[in-house]
Design a protein around this motif. Structure first.
Motif, short mmCIF file in Angstrom:
data_model
loop_
_atom_site.label_atom_id
_atom_site.label_comp_id
_atom_site.label_asym_id
_atom_site.label_seq_id
_atom_site.Cartn_x
_atom_site.Cartn_y
_atom_site.Cartn_z
N ASN A 66 54.76 48.01 36.34
CA ASN A 66 54.44 46.35 35.66
C ASN A 66 53.90 45.44 37.11
N LEU A 67 53.25 45.33 37.88
CA LEU A 67 53.41 44.90 38.78
C LEU A 67 51.59 45.09 39.10
N LYS A 68 51.01 46.54 38.26
CA LYS A 68 49.75 46.67 38.62
C LYS A 68 49.14 46.94 36.83
N GLU A 69 50.09 46.69 35.87
CA GLU A 69 49.78 46.27 34.59
C GLU A 69 49.05 44.52 35.24
N VAL A 71 49.06 42.45 37.56
CA VAL A 71 47.09 42.72 38.80
C VAL A 71 46.19 43.05 38.34
N SER A 72 46.22 44.08 37.37
CA SER A 72 45.10 44.95 36.56
C SER A 72 44.23 43.49 35.03
N SER A 73 44.99 43.25 34.99
CA SER A 73 45.26 42.14 34.05
C SER A 73 43.99 40.70 33.91
N ILE A 74 44.63 40.74 35.97
CA ILE A 74 43.77 39.29 36.41
C ILE A 74 42.52 40.05 36.21
N LYS A 75 41.66 38.87 36.39
CA LYS A 75 40.22 38.49 36.14
C LYS A 75 39.04 38.73 37.08
N LYS A 81 46.20 49.33 42.80
CA LYS A 81 47.84 50.41 43.20
C LYS A 81 47.94 49.26 43.59
N VAL A 82 49.86 49.51 43.09
CA VAL A 82 50.20 48.59 43.98
C VAL A 82 51.85 49.54 44.99
N LEU A 83 51.88 48.38 45.66
CA LEU A 83 53.24 48.90 46.80
C LEU A 83 54.16 48.18 46.88
N LYS A 165 43.54 35.13 46.01
CA LYS A 165 44.19 34.14 45.51
C LYS A 165 45.09 34.06 44.24
N ARG A 166 44.81 34.60 43.32
CA ARG A 166 45.17 34.76 42.08
C ARG A 166 46.07 36.02 42.36
N VAL A 167 46.14 36.95 42.55
CA VAL A 167 47.07 38.01 42.87
C VAL A 167 47.92 37.71 43.28
#
Length: 186
Positions: A66-69, A71-75, A81-83, A165-167
């Protein structure tokens, strides 16, 4: 007199050998059915064994996806990749019954000081329930999800402070954690 005749007919009927055999045979069949019903398990019951380690790993995997999806949609984030690391595993809270006993005694003797003694006894016992198949287990009240310890995000735009910052803000908000627990890098 009709009542006496009816009683006599009923007694004659009940005393007949054929009637007694039918009653005894019906009783034996009933007892046999009850006995054999203990060996037959209902078809719709399933034993579900909850493995806390698997549940926790599934939780982490879903959270990471869910986080990967997100974050990858943030401009500017790009490929991501997320851990996620956890402080604890899933916790089950069980129903308990508590008995408290408080006693106070005072010893007085002539000419001397009195002594007071107090004792508190507390007995805590888990409430158990028995399943249809006879298995006994503690009654669970709630499941507490694991606490997130930290999140590491590796993304193409991770070296850009604005993207970082956005992430970080997105993850902070999504998981209700502080920015100290989030690390974003390229």
């Amino acid at each position: 007199m009709k009542t006496d005749e009816k009683n006599k007919k009923l007694q004659d009927f009940l005393l007949k050998d054929k009637f007694r055999k039918v009653i005894v045979f019906s009783g034996i069949i009933g007892i046999a059915l009850i006995f054999f019903s203990g060996f037959v398990k209902p078809a719709n019951t399933k034993k579900v064994k909850i493995n806390s380690e698997n549940n926790t790993q599934d939780y982490v995997t879903r959270l990471e996806n869910n986080l990967k999806e997100m974050v990858s949609s943030i401009k500017g984030a790009g490929n991501t990749k997320v851990l996620v690391t956890l402080e604890s595993t899933e916790e089950t809270v069980y129903a308990t019954e508590e008995k408290k006993n408080k006693q106070a005694t005072e010893d007085k003797s002539e000419g001397q000081m009195s002594k007071k003694r107090e004792s508190d006894d507390c007995e805590k016992k888990y409430i158990t329930v028995r399943d249809a198949d006879g298995t006994e287990h503690a009654l669970s009240v709630t499941q507490i999800q694991p606490t997130v310890k930290g999140v590491v995000v590796v993304c193409d735009g991770g070296d850009n402070p604005e993207v970082q910052k956005r992430v970080t803000d997105a993850i902070k908000t999504a998981l209700n954690i502080t920015s100290k627990r989030v690390y974003v890098t390229k």
